[in-house]
Design a protein around this motif. Structure first.
Motif, PDB file in Angstrom:
ATOM      1  N   GLY A 182       0.661  -1.244  -0.225  1.00  0.00           N
ATOM      2  CA  GLY A 182      -0.442  -0.124  -0.207  1.00  0.00           C
ATOM      3  C   GLY A 182       0.873   1.485   0.159  1.00  0.00           C
ATOM      4  N   LYS A 183       2.043   1.122   0.258  1.00  0.00           N
ATOM      5  CA  LYS A 183       3.409   2.467   0.007  1.00  0.00           C
ATOM      6  C   LYS A 183       4.313   2.517  -1.799  1.00  0.00           C
ATOM      7  N   ASN A 184       4.643   3.471  -1.282  1.00  0.00           N
ATOM      8  CA  ASN A 184       5.657   3.380  -3.087  1.00  0.00           C
ATOM      9  C   ASN A 184       7.038   3.137  -1.790  1.00  0.00           C
ATOM     10  N   VAL A 185       6.791   2.443  -1.921  1.00  0.00           N
ATOM     11  CA  VAL A 185       8.629   1.980  -0.705  1.00  0.00           C
ATOM     12  C   VAL A 185       8.796   0.852  -0.990  1.00  0.00           C
ATOM     13  N   ILE A 186      10.851   0.938  -0.961  1.00  0.00           N
ATOM     14  CA  ILE A 186      10.827  -0.815  -1.404  1.00  0.00           C
ATOM     15  C   ILE A 186      11.948  -0.861  -0.248  1.00  0.00           C
ATOM     16  N   ASN A 187      11.930  -2.103   0.550  1.00  0.00           N
ATOM     17  CA  ASN A 187      12.498  -2.457   2.052  1.00  0.00           C
ATOM     18  C   ASN A 187      13.460  -2.817   1.453  1.00  0.00           C
ATOM     19  N   MET A 188      14.758  -2.481   2.487  1.00  0.00           N
ATOM     20  CA  MET A 188      15.773  -3.423   1.880  1.00  0.00           C
ATOM     21  C   MET A 188      16.970  -3.905   3.449  1.00  0.00           C
ATOM     22  N   TRP A 189      16.692  -4.743   3.223  1.00  0.00           N
ATOM     23  CA  TRP A 189      17.919  -5.074   4.582  1.00  0.00           C
ATOM     24  C   TRP A 189      18.881  -6.136   4.310  1.00  0.00           C
ATOM     25  N   GLU A 190      19.816  -5.840   5.276  1.00  0.00           N
ATOM     26  CA  GLU A 190      21.622  -7.314   5.032  1.00  0.00           C
ATOM     27  C   GLU A 190      20.437  -8.573   5.505  1.00  0.00           C
ATOM     28  N   ILE A 191      20.831  -9.412   4.524  1.00  0.00           N
ATOM     29  CA  ILE A 191      20.080 -10.863   5.185  1.00  0.00           C
ATOM     30  C   ILE A 191      20.837 -11.283   6.532  1.00  0.00           C
ATOM     31  N   GLN A 192      21.707 -11.083   7.070  1.00  0.00           N
ATOM     32  CA  GLN A 192      21.607 -10.814   8.222  1.00  0.00           C
ATOM     33  C   GLN A 192      20.937 -10.834   9.653  1.00  0.00           C
ATOM     34  N   ARG A 193      20.349  -9.454   9.105  1.00  0.00           N
ATOM     35  CA  ARG A 193      20.275  -8.252  10.172  1.00  0.00           C
ATOM     36  C   ARG A 193      19.145  -7.752  10.105  1.00  0.00           C
ATOM     37  N   LYS A 194      18.280  -8.663  10.563  1.00  0.00           N
ATOM     38  CA  LYS A 194      16.744  -8.978  10.309  1.00  0.00           C
ATOM     39  C   LYS A 194      16.196  -8.211  11.386  1.00  0.00           C
ATOM     40  N   ASP A 195      16.450  -7.141  12.318  1.00  0.00           N
ATOM     41  CA  ASP A 195      15.708  -6.336  13.323  1.00  0.00           C
ATOM     42  C   ASP A 195      15.588  -4.682  12.304  1.00  0.00           C
ATOM     43  N   GLN A 196      16.368  -4.821  11.601  1.00  0.00           N
ATOM     44  CA  GLN A 196      17.392  -3.783  11.750  1.00  0.00           C
ATOM     45  C   GLN A 196      17.358  -3.120   9.944  1.00  0.00           C
ATOM     46  N   LEU A 197      16.011  -2.608   9.536  1.00  0.00           N
ATOM     47  CA  LEU A 197      16.075  -2.322   7.779  1.00  0.00           C
ATOM     48  C   LEU A 197      17.254  -1.548   7.365  1.00  0.00           C
ATOM     49  N   GLN A 198      18.110  -1.662   6.582  1.00  0.00           N
ATOM     50  CA  GLN A 198      19.190  -1.344   5.902  1.00  0.00           C
ATOM     51  C   GLN A 198      19.054   0.407   5.512  1.00  0.00           C
ATOM     52  N   GLN A 199      17.718   0.303   4.571  1.00  0.00           N
ATOM     53  CA  GLN A 199      16.962   1.975   3.941  1.00  0.00           C
ATOM     54  C   GLN A 199      15.982   1.760   3.295  1.00  0.00           C
ATOM     55  N   LYS A 200      15.497   2.827   3.270  1.00  0.00           N
ATOM     56  CA  LYS A 200      14.097   2.277   2.562  1.00  0.00           C
ATOM     57  C   LYS A 200      14.152   3.570   0.846  1.00  0.00           C
ATOM     58  N   MET A 201      13.297   2.829  -0.118  1.00  0.00           N
ATOM     59  CA  MET A 201      14.086   3.131  -1.531  1.00  0.00           C
ATOM     60  C   MET A 201      11.912   4.043  -1.618  1.00  0.00           C
ATOM     61  N   VAL A 202      12.061   5.688  -1.859  1.00  0.00           N
ATOM     62  CA  VAL A 202      11.387   4.878  -2.375  1.00  0.00           C
ATOM     63  C   VAL A 202      10.751   5.953  -3.710  1.00  0.00           C
ATOM     64  N   CYS A 203       9.646   5.520  -4.285  1.00  0.00           N
ATOM     65  CA  CYS A 203       9.754   4.855  -5.526  1.00  0.00           C
ATOM     66  C   CYS A 203       8.381   5.396  -5.943  1.00  0.00           C
ATOM     67  N   PRO A 204       8.582   6.307  -7.577  1.00  0.00           N
ATOM     68  CA  PRO A 204       7.299   7.240  -7.921  1.00  0.00           C
ATOM     69  C   PRO A 204       5.662   6.960  -7.697  1.00  0.00           C
TER      70      PRO A 204
END
Length: 428
Positions: A58-80
């Protein structure tokens, strides 16, 4: 406990505590969970074995995790706009997303937006790369599936509009899912549609190989690794297994359960949103809007495990477990960059920089197999002529050394023969 070879990664639209969960394929035990929102359908991606990506529901965002860091998003990518599907090339170099009716393509290691493909007339619903990363296929609500050659999409001339290699236009209603088989540019592609058919295409020519008509709408599709079977998830909760090795297989057929391999998996109570097969082809994974993920034994058609979820299942895949998934102290070899939102103009990029992209060489005329064989023979002969035959005194010295070595070996062989003869003829 040893790290598993394959794992199940799932997500649903109702969980409040985590986004996606990792399960052991054979025991069903929960191994990891990644926090941060919920993932929308067909957007859960394992990138290069080091990052996990998914589009926010429901949002224009892609969530990204480092594969071993399950509790912390590395970054969020805002899309058009809202991301309707997401995929990564198997070689980890490119990321593609469907946003409304356009396909966005990024270069992973630089974060540059390489191309925006606006060839669909309605929303893009599914995206898949071939196993050699040379092509990708997009399917949409406009009833079309488009085959794109990656080398033609990645180009420096902005005045040139890339065109798809093939337009697959035999469906009469929106495409719900697609799957690319193995063998790269020679692969077969399966497309599922609301028109109650699944069609199998030859990627290299764009020709239709097989069309199977069902009694219900088909929401998901996949092959087994050997492509003996086609698995189709229906809107009624049934999973249909279509044999691709039947003697009586015609191009257009209606599905009927029989003893030739056409069977039905019964267990889900609502539409099947996703399908995945294990590497050895013995296990089938399915996710459904009935809030369960089921693991099936392909041979017996029995459900051997049911994983309950908190809401309709949006993604369920079987993947090879990355080496560093269970090593908390490990770090990705290359961290993800900030992904650009503007075509060929990365944020904060230096003016005048030059980017050399992989795959551009394939835009040239490709050699035939005979030309490649002749070229290889020429190179092998050139190396042989230089290293063996050569010229001048060096060659004569080398020949003399080899002749001397041959004489030595002959003498050793004769001595061994005489010694063996004496042993055999010696009186006991």
């Amino acid at each position: 406990m040893a790290a598993p070879l394959e794992v199940i990664v799932t997500s649903d639209s109702g969980s409040q505590l985590w986004n996606c969960t990792v399960f052991d394929l054979h025991s069903g035990s929960s191994l990891l969970s990644y926090r941060g929102g919920n993932s929308s359908t067909r957007t859960l991606v394992l990138l290069n074995g080091e990052h996990l990506l998914s589009a926010q529901l429901g949002k224009n965002v892609i969530n990204m995790w480092e594969i071993q860091r399950k509790d912390q998003l590395q970054q969020k990518m805002v899309c058009p706009g809202l991301v309707t599907c997401l995929t990564a090339s198997p070689n980890g170099l490119f990321l593609a997303a469907g946003v409304a009716e356009a396909v966005y393509l990024w270069e992973v290691y630089t974060g540059k937006l390489l191309s925006v493909l606006s060839r669909h007339y309605q929303d893009v619903t599914c995206l898949k790369f071939t196993d050699d990363s040379s092509h990708f296929v997009s399917g949409g609500k406009d009833n079309l599936a488009l085959v794109w050659r990656l080398s033609s999409v990645i180009q420096l001339d902005l005045s040139h509009t890339p065109e798809p290699r093939h337009v697959l236009s035999r469906h009469s209603l929106p495409i719900t899912d697609l799957h690319c088989g193995l063998m790269g540019a020679q692969a077969r592609v399966a497309t599922a549609s609301l028109d109650q058919t699944v069609k199998v295409w030859e990627l290299s020519s764009g020709a239709l190989i097989l069309s199977v008509l069902f009694d219900v709408e088909i929401m998901s599709v996949t092959f087994d690794p050997c492509e003996y079977f086609l698995f189709c998830g229906g809107s009624d909760g049934n999973i249909f297994q279509v044999s691709l090795c039947s003697q009586s297989l015609s191009r257009d057929k209606s599905f009927q359960s029989d003893n030739d391999g056409n069977q039905v998996f019964k267990g889900h109570r609502n539409l099947v949103t996703c399908l995945s097969v294990s590497m050895d082809g013995t296990l089938l994974l399915s996710g459904s809007h009935d809030e369960t993920v089921r693991l099936w034994d392909v041979q017996s058609k029995q459900s051997i495990r049911c994983l309950a979820h908190k809401g309709p299942v949006t993604n369920a895949i079987i993947v090879a477990a990355p080496a560093n998934m269970f090593l908390p102290d490990s770090r990705p070899a290359v961290p993800l960059p900030r992904f650009s939102r503007h075509l060929h103009a990365p944020e904060g990029g230096e003016s005048g920089e030059v980017c050399v992209r992989l795959g551009l060489y394939t835009q040239e005329d490709e050699q035939t197999y005979l030309q490649k064989a002749d070229r290889l023979k020429y190179l092998m002969n050139a190396v042989t002529d230089k290293s063996v035959f050569g010229d001048g005194e060096n060659t004569k010295v080398r020949v003399a050394e080899l002749e001397e070595e041959v004489q030595t070996l002959k003498k050793v062989n004769k001595d061994l023969y005489d010694f063996s003869s004496q042993l055999l003829t010696k009186p006991t």
